[in-house]
Motif scaffolding. Sequence first.
Motif: not given
Length: 457
Positions: A309-315, A374-386
């Motif tokens: 599940a983490w692999g699909h989430t990262a992709l 770190a993954f949640l930090d990357c998701l937060q960066q994506f949220g800031d971008e959108v």
Amino acid sequence: MASAPVRALSSQSSRLSSRPVSDPEDRLAFFSCQQCMQSIRIHPSFYTMNEHTLAELTLPPVNPMPQFDFERARREADEAGHEIHGLAPPLRLAESHTHGFTFVDEQGDNVSLSRKMRETALLFDMLSESGEVDHPLCEECADNLLESMDQKLRVAEEEAQEYKAYLEKLESETEDDNHIQSLEKELETLENKEKTLREELKTLSEKTTKAEGDLEREMKAKKVIVEQEQKYWKEYSKFNREMLLNEDESKTVDCRLKYTESQLEKLKRLNIYNATFEIWYTDHFGTINGLRLGRSPSKPVDWNEINGAWGHTALLLWCLAKAIQMEPFQRYQLVPFGNFSYLKQLSDEKTLPLYGAGGFRMIFDSKFDHAMVAFLDCLQQFGDEVEKRGFHLPYEMERGKIKDNNTNNWYPIKLQFNSEDSWTKALRYMLTNLKWGLAFVCTKQGLPQDLSKNNSS
């Protein structure tokens, strides 16, 4: 027609009797009938003929019978190599003594021929040579012969009368010159017609010969045409077969093309992100492509499923960042790698594994927790971008935690010093933010959206 002497002698022959010899005075030599071969007795009148009667009988016949040359016939047959059977010359009674012929009386005594007997035999020979029948004859055979000759005489006289009447008719008729001229003209016309017909026949023969030649040439041409026709039909059958095969292939290609076009239309209507990443929930677990993300004491989840599940989430996060063409993530580099996906820390190139093995070692191993933060930090960066583009994710994220908007509680993404229920809930909220981000990307790219499985937090 028989001559008078012959006819008179035939009458005398009719006097011959076939009765047996009984009188002593009749014990003279006797002859046999040349027809029925019965013994006959000579009438005494044959011995009392005068010289005038004998002279008259010795006269040659008016129409003597032609003499058959038996010796010449035999020679010709021998020269030709043929064999003649049944050829015997007529018997002459007058010469029979030279061949041992004798008369025998009733007592069997031999009697030499007397002068009267020679004369009688000579008369019989003359009579046989002058007619078609051998003599002597008995009375009955002579009567039959006379009846036959009388019948022939009547027929000959009737024919003579008919010929005489016809001759008189011809002689009485007069020839007509006009009739002769008409016959001559008709003859000339017929001759001309015959000549014309012969010329026509000659012309027709030439035409027939020419027609036969033309027919022969036409038959040869027909044979060539038939061969060409057979060759043509073979080629036609071959081309027709190829055409049918090409039509079948063309129809097959058309069917494939239609199927491909239909699949293309389906693909055009298909949201590739929704088809590839299906985010939903099962019980209180968040799922991606059917894999549960989280753990529960009542329902333990295998770590292989969690790692998948983490692999699909990262992709998914990597694809969303690439789809909106955002700048690379700060501080971390996301590396999707199936069950062994990880993040690389940019400051010191340290690898943070986004997978675990379970057990007590994970309580004291903080790399997995650091990777999730770190993954949640990357998701937060994506949220800031959108968010810059006018879209907000439903759950707020900050420093490794995610906020529940209903209770305003913050749930850490780490596993250490945290309960499995809290950790599972944080992961569920994280998947919800990813689903919303997926909807945003699909909207920007004009892809159809399937929000029937939205999470109700």
